[in-house]
Scaffold this active site. Sequence first.
Site: not given
Length: 993
Positions: A376, A707, A711
């Site tokens: 990310d 997070d 996900d």
Amino acid sequence: MVGQSNDQSSRIESMQSNEHPQAPSPYSLDADPSLTDAQDVAQALDVNPSTGLSASEAARRLERFGPNELASAPPVPKWKKFLAQFKDPLVYLLLAATVISVIAWVVERMNAEPGAAGGEALPFDAIVIVLILIVNAVLGYIQEAKAEQAVEALAQMTAPQTNVLRDGVISHINTTDVVPGDVIVLGEGDSVSADARLFAAASLRVAEASLTGESVAVGKKPDTLAEAKALGDRANMVFNGTSITQGTGRAIVTGTGMNTQVGKIADLLSAADGEKTPLQKEMDYVSKVLGLAVCAIALVVLAALAIMEGFGDVHDVIESLLLAVSLAVAAVPEGLAAILTVVLALGVQRMAAHHAIVKKLHSVETLGSASVICSDKTGTLTRNEMTVERVVTPSGEVQITGTGYAPEGRMAMVGGDDNSAVAQGLKTEVLATLGAGVLANDGELRESDGSWQAVGDPTEVSLIVAARKVKADRRMANFQRVAEIPFTSERKRMSVIAKDSADAGKLTVFAKGAPDVLLGYCTRVAVAGAVRPLTEGDRQTILASVERLSGEAYRTLGQAYRPLETNSLAEVPGILTNAAGQIADIAEQSDAIETDMIWAGMVGIIDPPRVEVRDSVAEAHRAGIRTVMITGDHPLTAARIASDLGIIGKDGTALTGDQLDQLAGDQAAFDRATATTSVFARVAPEHKLNIVESLQRQGNIVAMTGDGVNDAPAVKTADIGVAMGITGTEVTKQSATMILADDNFSTIVAAVREGRVIFDNIRKFLRYLLSSNVGEVFTVFFGVVLAGWLGITQPGVSGVTVPLLATQLLWINLLTDAAPALAMGVDPQTEDVMRRSPRKTNERVIDAAMWGDILFIGFVMAAVTLIGMDMHLSGGLFTDRSIGALGHEAQMVEARTMGFTILVFAQLFNALASRSHLQSAFIGLFSNRWLWGAIGLSVVLQLVVIYVPFLNTAFGTTPLSPMAWLECVGLAAFVLVASELRKCVLRAMAARR
């Protein structure tokens, strides 16, 4: 909060042990919480829902009711763990042979003539063998205890966390410390830590598949049930082990540990995982193969002794049997599994010290093989210090000064006069924009000891900081939130409904989200406090501003609002109610709420790249590891950050979620896209999962960071799931194999490097152990087969003459196996550790090249040992030394002492040679002080065996002359010389290729 009485303790125990009644009943202290009003539950558990328990009261309850965990199997007593060290078939054989030896010694003593000389005063062979086995067991027990301690420390580092309300403040504590009566604070991505009764919920949905088998998340409300219902239908309860998929809530803990629903079926949820890792399985396989081979060789040696020399009496039989069994025991590295666990555990502890917490030891195997890191952007590749720098409204743009979370700064008009009429209208719009962002917000800004801390999503907190800088938060002080439609990655927006106490409690919707998404729900625009219809020109202007800010690496968030002109949600057009006038879940009625909204403006949030990440991306590239950015941000923002970090070139572009959707039906095209694209923007959670699966189809070993709760599927599917330790949800942490304590991409690369170092070190000590043990096997085998040529079978000596005694073989293993192998397990990294391509998962730990090293060194080791013995025997192949005054027996003792010592020193030289397959041992020769310490200890102990008189008798040794020592060291050093010559040849062959 007052102290808890015994009566209150009884009430809590009663609430915990409650079974679901068969029918509804009036409230009583032991009633089902789902049938009881939340306030009555709070009263029964003696807790104030608005402040929670006090810290002192929570400590008392924890002491009384114990930790919030399921009962585990009772610990194995230490004495059983010690005895388990002897559970080995080869050890059983050795003990049996030792018993036979003792019986033979007793028979000999009983049959001896009174006063006759000869024979041993004590059964030294048997005593020494038993002592060595005991010492081996002690060492094995210590190694296993260290490994268990390391694993336990690792479990503590990865212990799940829970948010609870204590003393009126939300605290982050270990789940095991939750007690009955605690108020737990629930949010999206949290794991529910105990059974609890809800008293507040906003669009709360819980995944209960682990408990009820229901695959769809269940909506939750705090309303008291009218009748008893099945577990899956208790909408006002949350249960241990489930997870929050949407919304927020607060609940009072009614059951912990074994008094939860999960606890009742704990016997079906065994946490013990006896599955061995791939590396452990391969080690078991190697040990079995080696054991069978050595047993076969031992039988051959036994047969050769019987055929070539014969057995004169029972002592020859016993001695030959001891030698054969000792050879089998010595050749198999029984402590290999314990050493492997200790080395892995030490490596994992080093990773944890550098903020990479690996949850399972075997994950280290996969880490060194990573070929793609999917990361990310926010917080991982960037600093996660979100700061609102720009506010763009219909009348213009302002810049907000100040950095970080300290609410210190001001706004300045971009490209205009701050005192103009336009600027005054612009300021009004800015205040409205930031005010909407403050209300549609779940973050919190706290001051502690003069420093400001962000609690919650840093993006949301940045809006609070910006609003405080320009006093926009004061305009919203009259509003109180009454309902919420939470943000989800699919919706890309969040809305709250708040009532204005200064305007007769009238309701207003405040929303924030991705500008291009939120704009689709707006039909009006606010300009200088006046509202007018939103035109197509307005839309294009706003979208152009989004593109411009995104191109400057800003993350954009739009803000909108809608006055509902009523103080009752039931009166809002389109809102659904039941016959009793109760409103259905507001989160399921977003279409009626999020419509006809007024566009206020948008903010540009900057999150600068981490300075160290660019070097880490470059290091990963040199190591053959590709870095892929996957983010929900705008494509231009993603591409700009990726370019700055070296993930893509200056002209590189990002692939969006919409573009991936167009490829969804063509797997080959999708795979081609993921193989060539390194930046993905505006993606949804399902896109992340699809990208991971696509990369895996291409043969990659994928690390995936995450997070949020959405996900978790991608993180769990990846070969190496990486959860954010700071911003990550509990669900994601539980799905991951590694947790980043600092949310930093560079930590992932450092963990991969450490994983490679650990795997290299495992190969080093395997090369050392196996080559040394093979050297012992070859020494005994060729010593028996070639006895006539080497002079080991001497004229005038009848019966069995073996090259090395059983006690000597066992001593060599005790001396040279454990300490040097453990020291090699912490060997420093080599220069090329991050210059090699990732290891293939199907690549054997012990490959053909290593087997070549093992057999070559084992042969050289046996050769120099037997040559050293030959030099001190009469009738040898290389020398024909005179017996002289020594006599046959004394000469054989001296020769065995030479062979015994040469073999010990050869293995110590082998420890230096085994540190690399190709690199010279003289590169970084003194870099591992632990290895030199182990070598020094082994030398000292060998000297003790040779020069202490009573040990001479026990081990069949004799003191050596200085010249003999020169011969020993010189011959043993040839192992290192031969290894260096072989490496030179291999390097030359590799250079030609």
